[in-house]
Design a protein around this motif. Structure first.
Motif, PDB file in Angstrom:
ATOM      1  N   TYR A 141       0.805  -1.227   0.000  1.00 52.53           N
ATOM      2  CA  TYR A 141       0.000   0.000   0.000  1.00 52.53           C
ATOM      3  C   TYR A 141       0.836   1.275   0.000  1.00 52.53           C
ATOM      4  N   ASN A 142       1.972   1.280   0.627  1.00 51.98           N
ATOM      5  CA  ASN A 142       2.847   2.458   0.671  1.00 51.98           C
ATOM      6  C   ASN A 142       2.155   3.717   1.184  1.00 51.98           C
ATOM      7  N   ASN A 143       1.120   3.539   1.987  1.00 53.07           N
ATOM      8  CA  ASN A 143       0.446   4.706   2.567  1.00 53.07           C
ATOM      9  C   ASN A 143       0.280   4.536   4.079  1.00 53.07           C
ATOM     10  N   GLY A 144       1.144   3.724   4.653  1.00 52.62           N
ATOM     11  CA  GLY A 144       1.067   3.473   6.081  1.00 52.62           C
ATOM     12  C   GLY A 144       0.275   2.235   6.438  1.00 52.62           C
ATOM     13  N   GLN A 145      -0.453   1.695   5.472  1.00 50.49           N
ATOM     14  CA  GLN A 145      -1.217   0.466   5.712  1.00 50.49           C
ATOM     15  C   GLN A 145      -0.282  -0.742   5.623  1.00 50.49           C
ATOM     16  N   ASN A 146      -0.604  -1.776   6.362  1.00 49.62           N
ATOM     17  CA  ASN A 146       0.170  -3.013   6.272  1.00 49.62           C
ATOM     18  C   ASN A 146      -0.076  -3.685   4.929  1.00 49.62           C
TER      19      ASN A 146
END
Length: 178
Positions: A40-45
């Motif tokens: 995800y590269n947005n802080g999501q696992n």
């Protein structure tokens, strides 16, 4: 709650055995494993998953399995991107054949379905023996051996015996090779 909101959407990816190779699961393939990863590269696992398709699945008519992952609010088309690896297990071999070969490499895709095609070539061969010539030359049978390279190993993979009294003059076989 609006379930059409991007935060709640899910996407399913279908992994399907190529129909041309279904019979190979009876002959030379144990199973295929799909390793799946969505970053995800947005802080999501990351989401990771795995599916296995084997000969028993195919006998039950299961030639496709789905892996689903959430959108998690991504607003760009990047949410469609994912990665996967394939591992093929061949009968008589302890080592699996991995694609890509480097275990740290992944195949990137955004396709909604992925065909599972083994790293093999499938050949059809038809043999036709002249039974009258067998009789004329007093030949009762002929043994034909086929060798191929499979998994990097050269070996005899099929023997066909043609007899002078066979009902059919032709024999059809399927061979697989690297």
């Amino acid at each position: 709650v609006n379930m059409d909101d991007p935060a709640f959407q899910r996407r399913g990816i279908n992994f399907q055995v190529d129909g041309k190779f279904v019979d190979a699961f009876d002959e030379i393939i144990n199973f295929v494993t799909v390793n799946f990863r969505k970053k995800y590269n947005n802080g999501q696992n990351d989401v990771t998953s795995q599916v296995i398709i084997n000969g028993e699945d195919l006998k039950k008519g299961i030639n496709m399995k789905e892996i689903a992952y959430p959108r998690l609010g991504l607003t760009t088309a990047d949410w469609l991107n994912y990665e996967y690896q394939l591992l093929w297990s061949f009968k008589g071999k302890q080592e699996v054949v991995q694609y890509p070969a480097d275990s740290k490499s992944w195949i990137s895709s955004s396709d909604p379905a992925v065909p599972l095609t083994p790293p093999l070539v499938k050949e059809f061969i038809e043999l036709d023996g002249d039974r009258e010539q067998f009789r004329a030359d007093s030949i009762s049978s002929v043994n034909i051996s086929f060798a191929s390279t499979l998994g990097g190993e050269k070996k005899v993979v099929r023997n066909v015996i043609m007899r002078v009294n066979d009902q059919n003059s032709t024999s059809k076989i399927t061979l697989y090779h690297d």
